[in-house]
Design a protein around this motif. Structure first.
Motif, PDB file in Angstrom:
ATOM      1  N   ALA A  89     -26.386  -5.871 -15.919  1.00 18.64           N
ATOM      2  CA  ALA A  89     -25.372  -6.598 -15.150  1.00 18.64           C
ATOM      3  C   ALA A  89     -23.971  -6.143 -15.536  1.00 18.64           C
ATOM      4  CB  ALA A  89     -25.530  -8.098 -15.392  1.00 18.64           C
ATOM      5  N   GLU A  90     -23.760  -5.870 -16.819  1.00 23.35           N
ATOM      6  CA  GLU A  90     -22.458  -5.376 -17.276  1.00 23.35           C
ATOM      7  C   GLU A  90     -22.149  -4.014 -16.658  1.00 23.35           C
ATOM      8  OE1 GLU A  90     -20.167  -4.285 -21.489  1.00 23.35           O
ATOM      9  OE2 GLU A  90     -22.269  -4.859 -21.468  1.00 23.35           O
ATOM     10  N   ALA A  91     -23.165  -3.146 -16.593  1.00 30.01           N
ATOM     11  CA  ALA A  91     -22.969  -1.824 -16.006  1.00 30.01           C
ATOM     12  C   ALA A  91     -22.652  -1.928 -14.513  1.00 30.01           C
ATOM     13  CB  ALA A  91     -24.205  -0.966 -16.235  1.00 30.01           C
ATOM     14  N   LYS A  92     -23.303  -2.865 -13.816  1.00 31.50           N
ATOM     15  CA  LYS A  92     -22.999  -3.064 -12.402  1.00 31.50           C
ATOM     16  C   LYS A  92     -21.551  -3.526 -12.224  1.00 31.50           C
ATOM     17  CE  LYS A  92     -27.668  -4.157 -10.755  1.00 31.50           C
ATOM     18  NZ  LYS A  92     -28.550  -5.202 -10.160  1.00 31.50           N
ATOM     19  N   GLY A  93     -21.097  -4.387 -13.123  1.00 30.67           N
ATOM     20  CA  GLY A  93     -19.707  -4.818 -13.065  1.00 30.67           C
ATOM     21  C   GLY A  93     -18.739  -3.665 -13.281  1.00 30.67           C
ATOM     22  N   ALA A  94     -19.088  -2.748 -14.175  1.00 35.29           N
ATOM     23  CA  ALA A  94     -18.236  -1.587 -14.426  1.00 35.29           C
ATOM     24  C   ALA A  94     -18.156  -0.685 -13.197  1.00 35.29           C
ATOM     25  CB  ALA A  94     -18.762  -0.801 -15.629  1.00 35.29           C
ATOM     26  N   VAL A  95     -19.270  -0.547 -12.463  1.00 35.25           N
ATOM     27  CA  VAL A  95     -19.254   0.245 -11.229  1.00 35.25           C
ATOM     28  C   VAL A  95     -18.342  -0.404 -10.189  1.00 35.25           C
ATOM     29  CG1 VAL A  95     -20.659   1.026  -9.280  1.00 35.25           C
ATOM     30  CG2 VAL A  95     -21.521   1.265 -11.608  1.00 35.25           C
ATOM     31  N   SER A  96     -18.468  -1.707 -10.025  1.00 34.46           N
ATOM     32  CA  SER A  96     -17.605  -2.416  -9.070  1.00 34.46           C
ATOM     33  C   SER A  96     -16.133  -2.286  -9.454  1.00 34.46           C
ATOM     34  CB  SER A  96     -18.005  -3.890  -9.000  1.00 34.46           C
ATOM     35  OG  SER A  96     -19.347  -4.030  -8.567  1.00 34.46           O
ATOM     36  N   GLN A  97     -15.861  -2.368 -10.743  1.00 29.37           N
ATOM     37  CA  GLN A  97     -14.485  -2.238 -11.209  1.00 29.37           C
ATOM     38  C   GLN A  97     -13.947  -0.841 -10.938  1.00 29.37           C
ATOM     39  OE1 GLN A  97     -13.978  -2.734 -15.432  1.00 29.37           O
ATOM     40  NE2 GLN A  97     -11.847  -3.320 -15.226  1.00 29.37           N
ATOM     41  N   ALA A  98     -14.756   0.183 -11.218  1.00 31.30           N
ATOM     42  CA  ALA A  98     -14.310   1.550 -10.981  1.00 31.30           C
ATOM     43  C   ALA A  98     -14.125   1.823  -9.496  1.00 31.30           C
ATOM     44  CB  ALA A  98     -15.325   2.530 -11.576  1.00 31.30           C
ATOM     45  N   ARG A  99     -15.031   1.293  -8.666  1.00 36.57           N
ATOM     46  CA  ARG A  99     -14.899   1.492  -7.220  1.00 36.57           C
ATOM     47  C   ARG A  99     -13.642   0.798  -6.689  1.00 36.57           C
ATOM     48  NH1 ARG A  99     -19.487  -0.460  -5.867  1.00 36.57           N
ATOM     49  NH2 ARG A  99     -20.659   1.497  -5.843  1.00 36.57           N
ATOM     50  N   GLY A 100     -13.289  -0.312  -7.307  1.00 35.19           N
ATOM     51  CA  GLY A 100     -12.101  -1.035  -6.863  1.00 35.19           C
ATOM     52  C   GLY A 100     -10.821  -0.235  -7.025  1.00 35.19           C
ATOM     53  N   HIS A 101     -10.771   0.693  -7.982  1.00 35.91           N
ATOM     54  CA  HIS A 101      -9.568   1.507  -8.186  1.00 35.91           C
ATOM     55  C   HIS A 101      -9.370   2.524  -7.068  1.00 35.91           C
ATOM     56  CE1 HIS A 101      -8.501  -0.159 -12.056  1.00 35.91           C
ATOM     57  NE2 HIS A 101      -9.699   0.091 -12.534  1.00 35.91           N
ATOM     58  N   LEU A 102     -10.400   2.786  -6.257  1.00 39.88           N
ATOM     59  CA  LEU A 102     -10.252   3.696  -5.123  1.00 39.88           C
ATOM     60  C   LEU A 102      -9.597   3.019  -3.922  1.00 39.88           C
ATOM     61  CD1 LEU A 102     -13.752   5.438  -5.202  1.00 39.88           C
ATOM     62  CD2 LEU A 102     -11.565   6.483  -5.806  1.00 39.88           C
ATOM     63  N   LEU A 103      -9.601   1.712  -3.885  1.00 38.83           N
ATOM     64  CA  LEU A 103      -9.128   0.965  -2.732  1.00 38.83           C
ATOM     65  C   LEU A 103      -7.672   0.537  -2.923  1.00 38.83           C
ATOM     66  CD1 LEU A 103     -12.290  -1.281  -2.265  1.00 38.83           C
ATOM     67  CD2 LEU A 103     -11.773   0.911  -1.158  1.00 38.83           C
ATOM     68  N   PRO A 104      -6.956   0.322  -1.808  1.00 38.09           N
ATOM     69  CA  PRO A 104      -5.572  -0.163  -1.920  1.00 38.09           C
ATOM     70  C   PRO A 104      -5.513  -1.538  -2.574  1.00 38.09           C
ATOM     71  CG  PRO A 104      -6.035   0.671   0.291  1.00 38.09           C
ATOM     72  CD  PRO A 104      -7.349   0.587  -0.423  1.00 38.09           C
ATOM     73  N   LYS A 105      -4.383  -1.795  -3.209  1.00 37.99           N
ATOM     74  CA  LYS A 105      -4.147  -3.095  -3.832  1.00 37.99           C
ATOM     75  C   LYS A 105      -3.033  -3.804  -3.083  1.00 37.99           C
ATOM     76  CE  LYS A 105      -5.428  -1.563  -8.502  1.00 37.99           C
ATOM     77  NZ  LYS A 105      -4.940  -1.403  -9.899  1.00 37.99           N
ATOM     78  N   LEU A 106      -3.259  -5.056  -2.782  1.00 34.85           N
ATOM     79  CA  LEU A 106      -2.253  -5.864  -2.103  1.00 34.85           C
ATOM     80  C   LEU A 106      -1.873  -7.006  -3.025  1.00 34.85           C
ATOM     81  CD1 LEU A 106      -0.599  -6.488   0.442  1.00 34.85           C
ATOM     82  CD2 LEU A 106      -2.545  -7.860   1.262  1.00 34.85           C
ATOM     83  N   ASN A 107      -0.594  -7.045  -3.391  1.00 33.13           N
ATOM     84  CA  ASN A 107      -0.087  -8.088  -4.277  1.00 33.13           C
ATOM     85  C   ASN A 107       0.868  -8.987  -3.510  1.00 33.13           C
ATOM     86  OD1 ASN A 107      -1.385  -6.984  -6.592  1.00 33.13           O
ATOM     87  ND2 ASN A 107       0.247  -5.463  -6.766  1.00 33.13           N
ATOM     88  N   ALA A 108       0.749 -10.262  -3.713  1.00 33.96           N
ATOM     89  CA  ALA A 108       1.648 -11.245  -3.099  1.00 33.96           C
ATOM     90  C   ALA A 108       2.365 -11.994  -4.205  1.00 33.96           C
ATOM     91  CB  ALA A 108       0.873 -12.213  -2.212  1.00 33.96           C
ATOM     92  N   SER A 109       3.682 -12.221  -3.999  1.00 42.04           N
ATOM     93  CA  SER A 109       4.452 -12.925  -5.027  1.00 42.04           C
ATOM     94  C   SER A 109       5.519 -13.779  -4.359  1.00 42.04           C
ATOM     95  CB  SER A 109       5.095 -11.930  -5.996  1.00 42.04           C
ATOM     96  OG  SER A 109       6.018 -11.089  -5.329  1.00 42.04           O
ATOM     97  N   PHE A 110       5.889 -14.818  -5.073  1.00 38.20           N
ATOM     98  CA  PHE A 110       6.977 -15.706  -4.639  1.00 38.20           C
ATOM     99  C   PHE A 110       7.854 -15.983  -5.839  1.00 38.20           C
ATOM    100  CE2 PHE A 110       8.768 -19.989  -4.354  1.00 38.20           C
ATOM    101  CZ  PHE A 110       9.502 -19.879  -3.196  1.00 38.20           C
ATOM    102  N   SER A 111       9.173 -15.936  -5.629  1.00 38.74           N
ATOM    103  CA  SER A 111      10.104 -16.165  -6.728  1.00 38.74           C
ATOM    104  C   SER A 111      11.241 -17.075  -6.267  1.00 38.74           C
ATOM    105  CB  SER A 111      10.683 -14.843  -7.239  1.00 38.74           C
ATOM    106  OG  SER A 111      11.441 -14.201  -6.234  1.00 38.74           O
ATOM    107  N   ALA A 112      11.752 -17.836  -7.201  1.00 42.92           N
ATOM    108  CA  ALA A 112      12.926 -18.675  -6.971  1.00 42.92           C
ATOM    109  C   ALA A 112      13.869 -18.447  -8.148  1.00 42.92           C
ATOM    110  CB  ALA A 112      12.540 -20.133  -6.854  1.00 42.92           C
ATOM    111  N   SER A 113      15.103 -18.110  -7.855  1.00 41.12           N
ATOM    112  CA  SER A 113      16.031 -17.772  -8.943  1.00 41.12           C
ATOM    113  C   SER A 113      17.435 -18.276  -8.615  1.00 41.12           C
ATOM    114  CB  SER A 113      16.049 -16.255  -9.179  1.00 41.12           C
ATOM    115  OG  SER A 113      16.432 -15.581  -8.001  1.00 41.12           O
TER     116      SER A 113
END
Length: 475
Positions: free
Chosen positions: A53-77
């Motif tokens: 199961a740990e090895a399967k998680g490592a594969v999913s994690q590595a595959r995730g680095h091939l895909l775009p990342k979308l980050n959302a943030s909100f700030s008040a200053s």
């Protein structure tokens, strides 16, 4: 006075009067059931599944680095820093000429150019609410991401092979424990047979003593022999209890239930030459397969380390909303790409050296395991063939000793044989029966060890057999 038998009789009467008899019956389980129960609860199998199961998680994690990342943030200053406030106003599209001190500038006065605008330098407190969506797109990272993904896949395959190896090793352990119970039961039969013979010798010796054919010492020798036979029965029963306890723990049998086993089992003996079995072991032994996958992962590690010498290309896009309130925000966007190349970094050489060393270690481990397995297959192959011959020889020996002892007993009963010769012959017969039980158990274990070595040990290769007969014939 002795009240033991009297109390026992009262207890039986009380139970009978109440109309209830309690009998503890042992529940028999066959070999396949034992294997199934062991696979469900054995700690080694649980660890193997967790590793997979740990090895399967490592594969999913590595595959995730091939895909775009979308980050959302909100700030008040909020700030009164001149640069920060001016940036807030620009991002809100609220900047005016007055923010540059236009009201303080007098075109007719040349010295106005030296006046510090108060609105720009001392803006006072100002606040901003910002919402941002940022998309990061990996394009090429020197092969690092693909290398890590390939490495993760190799480790997953190694974990899966490790799970197969753990299953086969557990099957081997269950077979040893299961057949040891069968062997212990056969040993009890042998011991009871010897006890029955010893009781008969005592009875015969007493009759001959009364007739004046024997001396008292001969009768006493028969009594001593009976005591030894009774002790052997107790020892055999203890061994059987220990074997059952071992099997119970291995399969997770409930403590409150009594366990008994079903039919004896015997692994199939592969009908191939030693060379063919060694070749099969090199390709199908799950432990060797796992080491090959680990070697592949180590080779992928070199690709990951080499990526530090190559340029990285990435793209990004973001959308922002900035305003003095949540409902009053000005939109803006940014798109771009980036190429980075770490031209000079002395630390990356160490990473490459370490990756190459790990590959060398994996290669050495694989070669060592293959050499040991080749020798192991040869040893257990020869051991299985020898065990089969030993079983055949022991069975013939038992038949010969039974017939020989029958004749010795007839001579003894007719006063032409000594008690020493009779007891010596019985001891040899008992020993032959015990050796047949041990030989049959050894043959099953050797066959299972051979199947384990070539990667073929599974319940389908283990079949029920007829119980070993070690107590038939003359005493």
């Amino acid at each position: 006075m002795h009240y033991g038998p009297y109390k026992k009789s009262l207890a039986l009467v009380a139970i009978a009067v109440s109309g209830t008899f309690f009998a503890l019956s042992a529940q028999a389980v066959d070999f396949n059931q034992c294997v199934a129960m062991a696979l469900k609860q054995n700690p080694q199998m649980m660890a193997a599944k967790a590793e997979q199961a740990e090895a399967k998680g490592a594969v999913s994690q590595a595959r995730g680095h091939l895909l775009p990342k979308l980050n959302a943030s909100f700030s008040a200053s909020q700030s009164n820093n001149a640069l920060t406030v001016f940036g807030m106003k620009l991002s809100q599209r609220q900047a005016t000429f007055n923010d540059f001190g236009a009201s303080q500038f007098n075109p007719s006065n040349p010295n106005s150019l030296n006046v510090a605008p108060a609105g720009l330098n001392l803006p006072g407190s100002y606040h901003n609410y910002g919402t941002k969506l940022q998309l990061e797109i990996p394009i090429w990272n020197g092969g690092e991401i693909w290398g890590r993904l390939s490495q993760a896949h190799a480790m997953l395959e190694a974990a899966q092979s490790g799970n197969v190896m753990a299953r086969q090793k557990l099957t081997f352990a269950v077979l040893q424990a299961y057949d040891s119970v069968i062997a212990a039961e056969s040993a009890i039969q042998v011991a009871h047979k010897a006890q029955k013979a010893a009781e008969s010798y005592v009875k015969t010796s007493k009759l001959l003593l009364d007739k004046g054919v024997l001396v008292k010492s001969d009768w006493l020798a028969a009594e001593v022999n009976l005591e030894k036979a009774q002790l052997a029965v107790q020892t055999a029963e203890n061994d059987h209890a220990n074997a059952l306890e071992n099997l119970s723990i291995l399969i997770g049998w409930p403590e409150e239930k009594t366990l008994s086993v079903g039919k004896p089992v015997q692994p199939a003996l592969p009908d191939h030459s030693l060379l063919d079995l060694q070749r099969q072991a090199m390709t199908e032994n799950a432990g060797i397969v796992a080491l090959r996958h680990k070697l592949k992962a180590a080779q992928d590690g070199i690709q990951v380390a080499r990526a530090a010498y190559l340029p990285h290309v990435n793209a990004m896009a973001n959308q922002e909303w900035n305003g003095t309130s949540l409902g009053n925000a000005a939109p803006s966007y940014t798109v771009g790409g980036e190429v980075t190349w770490n031209v000079l970094d002395f630390s990356r050489g160490g990473g490459m050296d370490r990756a190459q060393a790990e590959r060398e270690q994996a290669m050495a481990a694989l070669q060592e395991a293959q050499d040991k397995l080749r020798l192991q297959v040869a040893e257990v192959w020869r051991g299985a063939r020898e065990a089969a011959l030993r079983v055949k020889m022991r069975r013939l020996a038992v038949q010969q000793m039974e017939e020989s002892q029958r004749l010795v007993r007839l001579r003894y009963e007719n006063g032409v044989e000594t008690i020493t010769g009779l007891l010596h012959g019985q001891a040899e017969l008992d020993q032959s029966r015990a050796e047949l039980v041990s030989a049959d158990y050894a043959e099953a274990v050797q066959r299972a060890a051979l199947l384990l070595a070539i990667g073929k040990l599974n319940p389908q290769e283990i079949v029920d057999v007829a119980p070993v007969s070690v107590v038939e014939g003359a005493s």
